[in-house]
Design an enzyme around this catalytic site. Structure first.
Site, PDB file in Angstrom:
ATOM      1  N   HIS A 164       0.810  -1.219   0.000  1.00 26.76           N
ATOM      2  CA  HIS A 164       0.000   0.000   0.000  1.00 26.76           C
ATOM      3  C   HIS A 164       0.840   1.264   0.000  1.00 26.76           C
ATOM      4  CE1 HIS A 164       0.410  -0.179   4.524  1.00 26.76           C
ATOM      5  NE2 HIS A 164       0.491   1.126   4.348  1.00 26.76           N
ATOM      6  N   ASP A 229     -11.313  -9.463  -1.029  1.00 29.54           N
ATOM      7  CA  ASP A 229     -11.424  -8.106  -0.497  1.00 29.54           C
ATOM      8  C   ASP A 229     -11.569  -8.066   1.019  1.00 29.54           C
ATOM      9  OD1 ASP A 229     -11.295  -6.905  -3.026  1.00 29.54           O
ATOM     10  OD2 ASP A 229     -13.428  -7.282  -3.376  1.00 29.54           O
ATOM     11  N   SER A 305       4.164   1.707   8.762  1.00 27.34           N
ATOM     12  CA  SER A 305       3.743   0.607   7.883  1.00 27.34           C
ATOM     13  C   SER A 305       4.825   0.310   6.859  1.00 27.34           C
ATOM     14  CB  SER A 305       2.421   0.956   7.191  1.00 27.34           C
ATOM     15  OG  SER A 305       2.515   2.185   6.516  1.00 27.34           O
TER      16      SER A 305
END
Length: 372
Positions: A164, A229, A305
């Site tokens: 991400h 998902d 992250s």
């Protein structure tokens, strides 16, 4: 070498061999790692690089949600482990992979030798100060991405991070084409550079030295439309630098079951954005796990992250203690635990299949990726 018809055989082939209960040291297990090889590569249109970089990922699907989900089929797993490669010139390719199991014949000896605060109660993070710590292992393996996340050095030219940080699931983020990796270096009072530094050159602050990224691998399991998902199972990416970084790196390893981790704990260091310019270290207990994720309550903030989650265990064949990256810190989850909301921070586990994929990205030779 032959393709397998079911995922169950793959999971069985990845069965770990743990030390006997009489062995007092937490020991790295040996795994029979599958082989993942590229089958075909297609050129894709250049991406738009129009997504905003997200420094955290939030998902409502917790351990019970994941555990109740059906196992993916063999074809689905092949699709998830296929990947896109983004190059520094903006070109993009998609590579389909095959998954195989090799017999142990001829290899038996090697196999045997082998915006919400994510703070829980008292803030247990430690800011790492001073070049004597920051420039030494293991803290020196933590690097900062120009998109705002953290990464970990896992080879001479490779950095492991969260997907991400590069791709929001639909498009590549702004800055992904010109992605850079920052290494903390001492900032010298006299402005000296190079190895020959006199005693009068006393470091006063740390600064980042940046290296451009040559190419980036992102699994299709992260890209929406291909993945399930429900969560973060494939939130990882590998960056290849344009030149070697010349630092000691931390190897990747297959994540053991949480009950076999030393003290049941994990460790990671990252550049939390509430402490700008500081490397922040933390450790905590694993609270729950699924096949792909570790649930814990390590204090963390956006910016951490992409950090490599590691443990230190005994490597029997080398008779020494060794740290390995067993996961990638992904983000935050609110979970319904018996009708009561519970929040966790989540790390993506390096499973045998993910190990085979990441190792092949690094080495380019499956024979070097047989031991996890």
């Amino acid at each position: 070498m032959a393709g397998l018809p079911t995922l169950i055989l793959l999971l069985c082939a990845a069965k770990d061999v743990m030390p006997s209960s009489s062995h007092w040291k937490p020991t790295w297990p040996s795994y029979r790692v599958p082989v993942i090889l590229p089958q075909s590569t297609l050129n894709l249109d250049k991406p738009q690089f129009d997504a905003e970089a997200r420094l955290e990922v939030v998902s409502p699907c917790g351990p019970a949600c994941h555990k109740s989900s059906p196992l993916p089929t063999y074809e689905e797993v092949k699709n998830y482990l296929s990947y896109e490669t983004l190059y520094a010139n903006g070109s993009l390719t998609e590579t389909e992979v095959g998954i195989y199991i090799l017999s142990n014949s001829g290899d038996e000896s090697r196999g045997k030798s082998r915006t919400k605060r994510q703070i829980y109660g008292y803030d247990s993070r430690f800011s790492i100060f001073g070049k004597d710590f920051l420039l030494n292992y293991p803290f020196s393996t933590s690097v900062k991405l120009s998109t705002g996340c953290t990464g970990t050095l896992v080879a001479e030219k490779h950095v492991l991070t969260a997907a991400h940080c590069i791709h929001d699931g639909k498009s590549y983020v702004k800055g992904a084409q010109k992605l850079r990796v920052g290494f903390l270096k001492p900032k010298l009072k006299d402005g000296s550079k190079g190895a020959n530094i006199t005693n009068s050159a006393i470091p006063e602050k740390m600064k980042f030295q940046w290296i451009r990224v040559k190419r980036t691998h992102v699994p299709k399991g992260w890209i929406k439309g291909n993945a399930n998902d429900i969560g973060m199972d494939y939130d990882y990416a590998l960056l290849e630098l344009k030149k070697p970084h010349k630092r000691k790196f931390m190897k990747i390893g297959v994540s053991p079951p949480a009950r076999h981790l030393p003290g049941g704990r994990i460790h990671f260091s990252g550049y939390d954005n509430d402490r700008p310019g500081n490397l922040v270290y933390r450790f905590c207990d694993v609270k729950d796990e699924t096949y792909d994720l570790l649930y814990q309550q390590c204090d963390a903030q956006p910016g951490a992250s992409g950090s490599g989650v590691y443990v230190r265990m005994w490597k029997r064949q080398d008779r020494k203690w060794e740290r390995k990256i067993i996961g990638i810190f992904s983000g935050h989850q609110w979970v319904d635990m018996n009708g009561t909301p519970q929040d966790f921070n989540v790390a993506v586990r390096i499973t045998p299949l993910k190990y085979a994929q990441i190792c092949y990205w690094i080495k380019g030779n499956y024979l070097d990726c047989r031991e996890g």
